[in-house]
Every structure is written in C-alpha cells, then in structure tokens.
Design a protein around this motif. Structure first.
Motif, PDB file in Angstrom:
ATOM      1  N   GLY A   1      39.834  11.440  22.561  1.00  0.00           N
ATOM      2  CA  GLY A   1      38.561  10.666  21.171  1.00  0.00           C
ATOM      3  C   GLY A   1      38.939  11.481  20.650  1.00  0.00           C
ATOM      4  N   LEU A   2      38.557  11.025  19.135  1.00  0.00           N
ATOM      5  CA  LEU A   2      38.412  11.625  17.834  1.00  0.00           C
ATOM      6  C   LEU A   2      37.660  13.047  17.698  1.00  0.00           C
ATOM      7  N   ALA A   3      37.156  13.269  18.399  1.00  0.00           N
ATOM      8  CA  ALA A   3      36.402  14.584  18.621  1.00  0.00           C
ATOM      9  C   ALA A   3      37.180  15.392  19.616  1.00  0.00           C
ATOM     10  N   ASP A   4      37.725  15.098  20.618  1.00  0.00           N
ATOM     11  CA  ASP A   4      38.074  16.036  21.109  1.00  0.00           C
ATOM     12  C   ASP A   4      39.104  16.370  20.198  1.00  0.00           C
ATOM     13  N   LEU A   5      40.494  15.783  20.313  1.00  0.00           N
ATOM     14  CA  LEU A   5      41.488  16.278  18.907  1.00  0.00           C
ATOM     15  C   LEU A   5      41.259  17.296  17.989  1.00  0.00           C
ATOM     16  N   VAL A   6      40.329  17.034  17.434  1.00  0.00           N
ATOM     17  CA  VAL A   6      40.094  17.537  16.859  1.00  0.00           C
ATOM     18  C   VAL A   6      38.909  19.406  17.142  1.00  0.00           C
ATOM     19  N   ARG A   7      39.007  19.075  18.603  1.00  0.00           N
ATOM     20  CA  ARG A   7      38.623  19.628  19.065  1.00  0.00           C
ATOM     21  C   ARG A   7      39.536  21.453  19.353  1.00  0.00           C
ATOM     22  N   LYS A   8      40.982  19.632  20.114  1.00  0.00           N
ATOM     23  CA  LYS A   8      41.879  20.774  20.808  1.00  0.00           C
ATOM     24  C   LYS A   8      42.634  21.437  19.498  1.00  0.00           C
ATOM     25  N   VAL A   9      42.940  20.746  18.873  1.00  0.00           N
ATOM     26  CA  VAL A   9      43.678  21.268  17.634  1.00  0.00           C
ATOM     27  C   VAL A   9      43.248  22.321  16.432  1.00  0.00           C
ATOM     28  N   GLY A  10      42.440  22.396  16.154  1.00  0.00           N
ATOM     29  CA  GLY A  10      41.483  22.846  15.589  1.00  0.00           C
ATOM     30  C   GLY A  10      41.942  22.489  14.081  1.00  0.00           C
ATOM     31  N   ILE A  11      42.386  21.414  14.094  1.00  0.00           N
ATOM     32  CA  ILE A  11      42.570  20.882  12.558  1.00  0.00           C
ATOM     33  C   ILE A  11      40.982  20.167  12.370  1.00  0.00           C
ATOM     34  N   PRO A  12      41.350  20.042  10.893  1.00  0.00           N
ATOM     35  CA  PRO A  12      39.221  18.921  10.413  1.00  0.00           C
ATOM     36  C   PRO A  12      39.944  17.669  10.030  1.00  0.00           C
ATOM     37  N   LYS A  13      38.594  17.519  11.049  1.00  0.00           N
ATOM     38  CA  LYS A  13      37.985  15.906  11.686  1.00  0.00           C
ATOM     39  C   LYS A  13      38.318  15.098  10.105  1.00  0.00           C
ATOM     40  N   THR A  14      38.586  15.152   8.934  1.00  0.00           N
ATOM     41  CA  THR A  14      38.834  14.273   7.624  1.00  0.00           C
ATOM     42  C   THR A  14      40.457  14.262   8.371  1.00  0.00           C
ATOM     43  N   THR A  15      41.023  15.121   8.506  1.00  0.00           N
ATOM     44  CA  THR A  15      42.119  15.752   8.424  1.00  0.00           C
ATOM     45  C   THR A  15      43.021  14.409   9.452  1.00  0.00           C
ATOM     46  N   VAL A  16      42.085  15.115  10.535  1.00  0.00           N
ATOM     47  CA  VAL A  16      42.712  14.054  11.855  1.00  0.00           C
ATOM     48  C   VAL A  16      43.042  12.685  11.714  1.00  0.00           C
ATOM     49  N   TRP A  17      41.868  12.234  11.656  1.00  0.00           N
ATOM     50  CA  TRP A  17      41.247  10.857  11.247  1.00  0.00           C
ATOM     51  C   TRP A  17      42.080  10.570  10.508  1.00  0.00           C
ATOM     52  N   ARG A  18      43.037  11.396   9.094  1.00  0.00           N
ATOM     53  CA  ARG A  18      44.021  10.734   8.384  1.00  0.00           C
ATOM     54  C   ARG A  18      45.359  10.814   9.064  1.00  0.00           C
ATOM     55  N   LEU A  19      46.034  11.505   9.430  1.00  0.00           N
ATOM     56  CA  LEU A  19      46.976  11.601   9.958  1.00  0.00           C
ATOM     57  C   LEU A  19      47.112  10.643  11.594  1.00  0.00           C
ATOM     58  N   LEU A  20      45.275  10.904  12.328  1.00  0.00           N
ATOM     59  CA  LEU A  20      45.802   8.868  12.864  1.00  0.00           C
ATOM     60  C   LEU A  20      45.930   8.207  12.747  1.00  0.00           C
ATOM     61  N   ASN A  21      45.418   7.637  11.311  1.00  0.00           N
ATOM     62  CA  ASN A  21      45.464   6.164  10.652  1.00  0.00           C
ATOM     63  C   ASN A  21      46.523   5.729  10.167  1.00  0.00           C
ATOM     64  N   THR A  22      47.469   7.229   9.431  1.00  0.00           N
ATOM     65  CA  THR A  22      49.274   6.842   9.390  1.00  0.00           C
ATOM     66  C   THR A  22      50.226   6.992  11.005  1.00  0.00           C
ATOM     67  N   LEU A  23      49.784   7.094  11.598  1.00  0.00           N
ATOM     68  CA  LEU A  23      50.952   7.904  13.095  1.00  0.00           C
ATOM     69  C   LEU A  23      49.875   6.010  13.459  1.00  0.00           C
ATOM     70  N   CYS A  24      49.063   5.390  13.258  1.00  0.00           N
ATOM     71  CA  CYS A  24      48.724   3.591  14.330  1.00  0.00           C
ATOM     72  C   CYS A  24      49.647   3.299  13.788  1.00  0.00           C
ATOM     73  N   ALA A  25      49.052   2.766  12.046  1.00  0.00           N
ATOM     74  CA  ALA A  25      50.184   2.390  11.150  1.00  0.00           C
ATOM     75  C   ALA A  25      51.413   2.379  11.119  1.00  0.00           C
ATOM     76  N   SER A  26      51.953   3.186  11.850  1.00  0.00           N
ATOM     77  CA  SER A  26      53.540   3.577  11.925  1.00  0.00           C
ATOM     78  C   SER A  26      53.794   3.011  13.432  1.00  0.00           C
ATOM     79  N   GLY A  27      52.751   2.567  13.969  1.00  0.00           N
ATOM     80  CA  GLY A  27      53.442   2.937  15.779  1.00  0.00           C
ATOM     81  C   GLY A  27      53.500   4.335  16.846  1.00  0.00           C
ATOM     82  N   PHE A  28      53.460   5.290  16.374  1.00  0.00           N
ATOM     83  CA  PHE A  28      53.722   6.306  16.936  1.00  0.00           C
ATOM     84  C   PHE A  28      52.349   6.548  17.430  1.00  0.00           C
ATOM     85  N   VAL A  29      51.544   5.994  17.721  1.00  0.00           N
ATOM     86  CA  VAL A  29      50.311   6.418  17.964  1.00  0.00           C
ATOM     87  C   VAL A  29      49.636   4.988  18.456  1.00  0.00           C
ATOM     88  N   GLU A  30      47.937   4.712  19.233  1.00  0.00           N
ATOM     89  CA  GLU A  30      47.931   3.144  19.599  1.00  0.00           C
ATOM     90  C   GLU A  30      46.456   3.387  20.248  1.00  0.00           C
TER      91      GLU A  30
END
Length: 86
Positions: free
Chosen positions: A33-62
């Motif tokens: 989940g998003l909260a676990d990713l934020v905690r593990k990578v140490g990147i701000p939540k809004t940045t993780v969310w934005r990157l995940l949306n981009t990666l999902c849109a391109s099919g690299f993450v689902e």
C-alpha cells in the motif's frame, strides 16, 4: 562520484526516487500500500503518489486491490533471464 540512490534530491532525483519505488515493489511479493511504500522509501507521500500514478499509467506498476505491484510492462522490458556474462 555521487550515488544517486543516496542523494535522491540531487543529481537524478526523479529517476532515483522512481528506482527506489521499483526496488521496493520488486522486493515485496504481495501488493504493498501507499502508506507502507512511503514509510519504506522515505519519500514524501505526495511524491510517491504522483510517481505511482505515472508508473501505473505507463504500465510499469499496477494497482492490485488497495496496493501496488510491479506491472506487466516492466516484466516485458526486463524479463528474468540469464546474463550475458554467466
């Protein structure tokens, strides 16, 4: 030489942050989940969310339920295989 993985805000910032996310997603077999990713990578939540949306849109993450997994496009781009030097 600067290790971009140790300096995500400096040289190669977006690429380094994206690599950290993909490393973490690749390390966990179940969806994470998003909260676990934020905690593990140490990147701000809004940045993780934005990157995940981009990666999902391109099919690299689902999205999978309430979590995220490595996407099928990433598996096509970098399939497990024997390295040339082996």
């Amino acid at each position: 030489m600067v290790d971009v993985m140790d300096d995500p805000e400096g040289f190669g910032g977006v690429v380094a942050r994206t690599a950290r996310l993909l490393d973490e997603l690749g390390a966990d077999a179940p969806p994470i989940g998003l909260a676990d990713l934020v905690r593990k990578v140490g990147i701000p939540k809004t940045t993780v969310w934005r990157l995940l949306n981009t990666l999902c849109a391109s099919g690299f993450v689902e999205r999978f339920g309430s979590g995220y997994v490595v996407g099928s496009r990433l598996m096509r781009v970098a399939p497990p295989r024997r390295m040339w030097w082996c």
